[in-house]
Design a protein around this motif. Structure first.
Motif, mmCIF file in Angstrom:
data_model
loop_
_atom_site.group_PDB
_atom_site.id
_atom_site.type_symbol
_atom_site.label_atom_id
_atom_site.label_comp_id
_atom_site.label_asym_id
_atom_site.label_seq_id
_atom_site.Cartn_x
_atom_site.Cartn_y
_atom_site.Cartn_z
ATOM 1 N N ASN A 58 0.834 -1.220 0.000
ATOM 2 C CA ASN A 58 0.000 0.000 0.000
ATOM 3 C C ASN A 58 0.858 1.256 0.000
ATOM 4 O O ASN A 58 2.092 1.190 0.130
ATOM 5 N N ASN A 59 0.187 2.397 -0.118
ATOM 6 C CA ASN A 59 0.918 3.634 -0.349
ATOM 7 C C ASN A 59 1.738 4.112 0.858
ATOM 8 O O ASN A 59 2.919 4.426 0.737
ATOM 9 N N LEU A 60 1.102 4.130 2.036
ATOM 10 C CA LEU A 60 1.817 4.654 3.194
ATOM 11 C C LEU A 60 3.038 3.798 3.528
ATOM 12 O O LEU A 60 4.110 4.317 3.844
ATOM 13 N N MET A 61 2.869 2.473 3.441
ATOM 14 C CA MET A 61 4.014 1.600 3.711
ATOM 15 C C MET A 61 5.125 1.842 2.694
ATOM 16 O O MET A 61 6.316 1.764 3.025
ATOM 17 N N THR A 62 4.753 2.147 1.460
ATOM 18 C CA THR A 62 5.762 2.415 0.439
ATOM 19 C C THR A 62 6.588 3.637 0.817
ATOM 20 O O THR A 62 7.823 3.636 0.703
ATOM 21 N N VAL A 63 5.898 4.667 1.287
ATOM 22 C CA VAL A 63 6.612 5.869 1.708
ATOM 23 C C VAL A 63 7.542 5.550 2.872
ATOM 24 O O VAL A 63 8.698 5.982 2.898
ATOM 25 N N GLY A 64 7.045 4.758 3.822
ATOM 26 C CA GLY A 64 7.872 4.368 4.956
ATOM 27 C C GLY A 64 9.104 3.615 4.501
ATOM 28 O O GLY A 64 10.227 3.869 4.966
ATOM 29 N N ALA A 65 8.898 2.687 3.572
ATOM 30 C CA ALA A 65 10.026 1.906 3.056
ATOM 31 C C ALA A 65 11.045 2.818 2.388
ATOM 32 O O ALA A 65 12.251 2.705 2.607
ATOM 33 N N LEU A 66 10.534 3.751 1.602
ATOM 34 C CA LEU A 66 11.424 4.665 0.892
ATOM 35 C C LEU A 66 12.222 5.515 1.879
ATOM 36 O O LEU A 66 13.428 5.734 1.711
ATOM 37 N N ARG A 67 11.562 5.966 2.929
ATOM 38 C CA ARG A 67 12.256 6.781 3.924
ATOM 39 C C ARG A 67 13.385 5.981 4.579
ATOM 40 O O ARG A 67 14.488 6.479 4.781
ATOM 41 N N CYS A 68 13.085 4.729 4.866
ATOM 42 C CA CYS A 68 14.101 3.864 5.459
ATOM 43 C C CYS A 68 15.314 3.750 4.523
ATOM 44 O O CYS A 68 16.461 3.890 4.939
ATOM 45 N N LEU A 69 15.019 3.536 3.251
ATOM 46 C CA LEU A 69 16.099 3.390 2.265
ATOM 47 C C LEU A 69 16.888 4.687 2.139
ATOM 48 O O LEU A 69 18.119 4.672 2.042
ATOM 49 N N ALA A 70 16.178 5.814 2.154
ATOM 50 C CA ALA A 70 16.846 7.106 2.023
ATOM 51 C C ALA A 70 17.772 7.345 3.212
ATOM 52 O O ALA A 70 18.923 7.742 3.048
ATOM 53 N N GLU A 71 17.275 7.061 4.395
ATOM 54 C CA GLU A 71 18.081 7.282 5.590
ATOM 55 C C GLU A 71 19.362 6.456 5.579
ATOM 56 O O GLU A 71 20.415 6.898 6.014
#
Lengths: 328, 328
Positions: free
Chosen positions: A242-255
């Motif tokens: 889903n969308n929110l989890m995708t954003v969370g995943a992306l943030r993790c990767l960015a960090e």
DNA sequence: TTCCATCGAGAAATCGATTGCTCAGGTCCT
DNA sequence: AGGACCTGAGCAATCGATTTCTCGATGGAA
């Protein structure tokens, strides 16, 4: 607050006549109509909807029970519902169950107590809430997520196909170890999207499926991605359900400065606002969100009109929007 | 649907006793309580809230009228409201006026007709709606935006100071021709943020203020930025007065490949979800959104308890979060 | 002129729950 | 033993609008 009797006295007519002027409008002398309307204006009379609802034993309110008001997917859907409701003379009461089955049950109980004209629900999985609804005479439409163990009007997208396409897209781009982050068991979108992923992996993947279940929230996606990254053999791509989890995943990767799409491919389900402006732009499987809401609302209108009709089931299709995050 | 009389018959008591069991609970024989509760369970009785509300002439519903359900700022605020409401035994009915004064008036009328226990409103500027509300006995709290020409409980942030800080931040970073994109006249946040910008420009800017008014939507921000870019002397930085417009402006800049922050500095008001993940990350003036909602809800609780108290006015502060989009 | 059909409007019942009032039965005190 | 008092439960009024029933007035036809 003046009542209909105050208006009647002021206009020198009976309360029944006032009621007829404001509703039926038939069989009332024009002169009286004028007198009544003047009195209404002068007193600032506003009919008491509670009394009306009691007498008529029906209301013009729809309860829309969604599981996360912070998720733009749901708010877009609600707009679709609202537009139809408004046109049909209903008002929409938005209830936010917050993915909490207990809250969901509370809202369902309230909707029944308040004699709502209908309920549109995107279930967070409570079987009890579903039972209460189907065991009551209130018209119900399930939208986005199936109502567990119940046969009611339903509008969903083809989650399985969408997830399969997304996974195959990653495989076709050359990713090997594709993992899946999905939502809670018992929530139909989580389960079906997982199934689509599993099918795609079964039929053509060089590696075993890797699955992480979490809630449908941003933090859940973040945590899931973190756990995947710290596993002995991390995936090289992830399909997120889903969308929110995708954003969370992306943030993790960015960090953690994991290069996307270089070291990790990413595809998310659901539209994500400004998915094109984040870095990298996100590949997503989008749904006709507004249409989903509109369709559900239309089904509800039909159901209210003919309560005995056979439940409909409408499946809309989801579409892959390739962007940077999945291109190798 | 069984009524209280069905329960009474089943339990062999009067309706009054059933009511007392389900509410008062005082002065009823334990044996009868048991009989009543059994009957309730067996019949699946659910009290008719409409009848109760009529008799009690009060409800446990709050109308929360916001101007854009698609704006994450409002949904976050609603969460704050909901949490307090739930704890206090109220349910929240969310009404989306869509920045349309006519819709707003409709919802206000409905809230009064439905005898709502209270109204929390973020006005889209309708003076008529405001008048209707203040002219009625229903408790009202204005949140985020002032209620035009009305003295009611109000919770806002210091918009002027926030806007001034944002503008000064851009000037301090070395931008010269700083423009402002703001919302519709008559909406307090639009006007006050504009004033903050103007003050900052007056006192220390090397150039004249440049102002574009539009709606508070993404498309509005896009169009406003486009018109600024095509002016004979385009600005080198822009302060945008809300989140959605900021995203629209950024999209416009991205499409035309205007380098941010190189050729154009950008600061937006309001939190923007994943502002840190877009490219470039966005400098914003953030508000304590959730707290805004909570405070408004608390004021409403107080107002309901003591209707005659002097209206409160609470100003929270907004805070600058410098990120890439404004760094030279 | 009389009778019948039609129309318009009022009186009163109704929706379902709550609550003030009343009263029966029991307890306690003198 | 008799009376004051208390407890617990039912009767009936009530909230405000809608709607059925009823009846008077009007108009047209015979």
């Amino acid at each position: 607050m003046p009542t209909i009797y105050d208006v009647a006295r002021e206009a020198g007519v009976s309360a029944a006549t006032v009621s007829r002027v404001l509703n039926g409008a038939t069989t009332v002398d024009p002169a009286m109509v004028a007198r009544v309307l003047t009195a209404v204006r002068e007193l600032g009379y506003r009919p008491n909807a509670v009394a009306r609802n009691l007498r008529r034993s029906r209301t013009t309110l729809w309860a829309v029970i969604i599981s996360d008001i912070g998720n733009p997917f749901f708010t877009a859907m609600v707009r679709g519902i609202e537009d139809v409701a408004q046109r049909e003379g209903y008002s929409v009461v938005l209830c936010n169950s917050d993915e909490d089955p207990v809250k969901e049950e509370t809202y369902v109980a309230a909707a029944l107590s308040e004699q709502m004209a209908g309920v549109i629900i995107s279930s967070s999985g409570s079987v009890k809430a579903a039972k209460t609804l189907t065991g009551s005479p209130v018209p119900v439409v399930a939208v986005d997520r199936e109502l567990p163990r119940a046969v009611v009007d339903t509008v969903v997208v083809d989650n399985e196909a969408g997830a399969r396409t997304a996974t195959e897209h990653l495989l076709a781009a050359g990713y090997r170890r594709v993992a899946c982050i999905t939502g809670p068991e018992g929530v139909s979108t989580a389960d079906l999207r997982l199934r689509g992923y599993t099918e795609a992996m079964r039929s053509s993947a060089p590696a075993e499926p890797v699955i992480v279940r979490t809630d449908f929230r941003e933090q859940g996606g973040y945590d899931a991605m973190a756990s995947l990254l710290s596993s002995p053999e991390p995936p090289d791509a992830v399909f997120v359900a889903n969308n929110l989890m995708t954003v969370g995943a992306l943030r993790c990767l960015a960090e953690r400065e994991v290069a996307v799409p270089g070291r990790m491919g990413l595809v998310g389900f659901d539209e994500i606002p400004w998915a094109d402006l984040v870095h990298p732009s996100l590949t997503t499987v989008t749904q006709p969100t507004y249409e989903l809401g509109r369709t559900a609302a239309r089904l509800l209108v039909d159901r209210i009109a003919t309560p005995a009709a056979k439940p409909a089931r409408i499946v809309l299709s989801a579409e892959l929007h390739p962007r940077r995050s999945s291109s190798r």
